[in-house]
Scaffold this motif. Sequence first.
Motif, PDB file in Angstrom:
ATOM      1  N   SER A 103       0.842  -1.206   0.000  1.00 21.70           N
ATOM      2  CA  SER A 103       0.000   0.000   0.000  1.00 21.70           C
ATOM      3  C   SER A 103       0.870   1.247   0.000  1.00 21.70           C
ATOM      4  O   SER A 103       0.579   2.228  -0.700  1.00 21.70           O
ATOM      5  N   ALA A 129      -2.399   6.220   1.959  1.00 18.12           N
ATOM      6  CA  ALA A 129      -2.651   4.890   1.403  1.00 18.12           C
ATOM      7  C   ALA A 129      -2.555   3.823   2.491  1.00 18.12           C
ATOM      8  O   ALA A 129      -3.360   2.885   2.535  1.00 18.12           O
ATOM      9  N   PHE A 157      -5.608   1.353   3.924  1.00 15.63           N
ATOM     10  CA  PHE A 157      -5.466  -0.095   4.101  1.00 15.63           C
ATOM     11  C   PHE A 157      -5.761  -0.495   5.540  1.00 15.63           C
ATOM     12  O   PHE A 157      -6.489  -1.468   5.797  1.00 15.63           O
TER      13      PHE A 157
END
Length: 273
Positions: free
Chosen positions: A232, A257, A261
């Motif tokens: 990620s 990001a 996740f």
Amino acid sequence: MLVNLSQVLSIAEQESIAIPAFNVYNLETALGVAHAAEALYAPVIFQVYSRLFTNNLAQYLAPSILKLIEDLPVPCAFHLDHGASMAEVQKALRSGASGIMIDASKWELDENIRLTKEVVTLCSSVGVPVEGELGHVGTTKDAVQAEYTKVDEAVWYVQETGVAALAVMIGTAHGRYLQAPKLDIKRLSEIANATRIPIVLHGGSGIPDDQIRQAITSGVRKVNFGTDVCYSFLNSVRSTSEDIVGVDLFMKEPTAAVEAFAREKITLLRTKL
């Protein structure tokens, strides 16, 4: 707020959920996890892989993790993941870890018990619970998977070592799966019922959601995520515009990001069947 491994896992037991344990490698991955925990008001475990204690990088990362946990309004733990030897265990304890995993699973049962018991004795003297592993959880690159954890050996291991949590081999592996794994939920349930301690699922990245929910219902209280934390972060780094020169500005998207996740997995582990 900082709590120890047993304290955070007791929350999972009370609520019949699992606590996500995210491996973090730098400030940005740690920030992403912290932002997710705060936004969802959810306990998490910040894990640092043994290698970072071996090469001493963890001595720079640990203070940041502890500060993030201190500022969070929910109980979180700081955990050594896959401690390779007593040296890494001692470094983690000096760095403020509130949970320790010793991985002696590559050895025969008697030696695994001996080494794990040594770590439990040391950590007990400073009030830090220990996670052990029985049944070697290898990698997705291994040609053959190790034998699954046996119920009778798990009972013996827990009784002899005094571990607070047990990682078992029931079909998972570390890394990215070439095809979705098939967990032995029956074996997992038997181990959980026989040992009566929190069970840990390693190799959480890439396991189908329905199997993770079944595992939680069967006694898993901690699920590890490492590989997908890395992906990620790295996928976002690779797609972030090169026109952004300020490193602090550049890292905003990769941090976000990781947060996205972490939010996804926190939600998954709190969703009951």
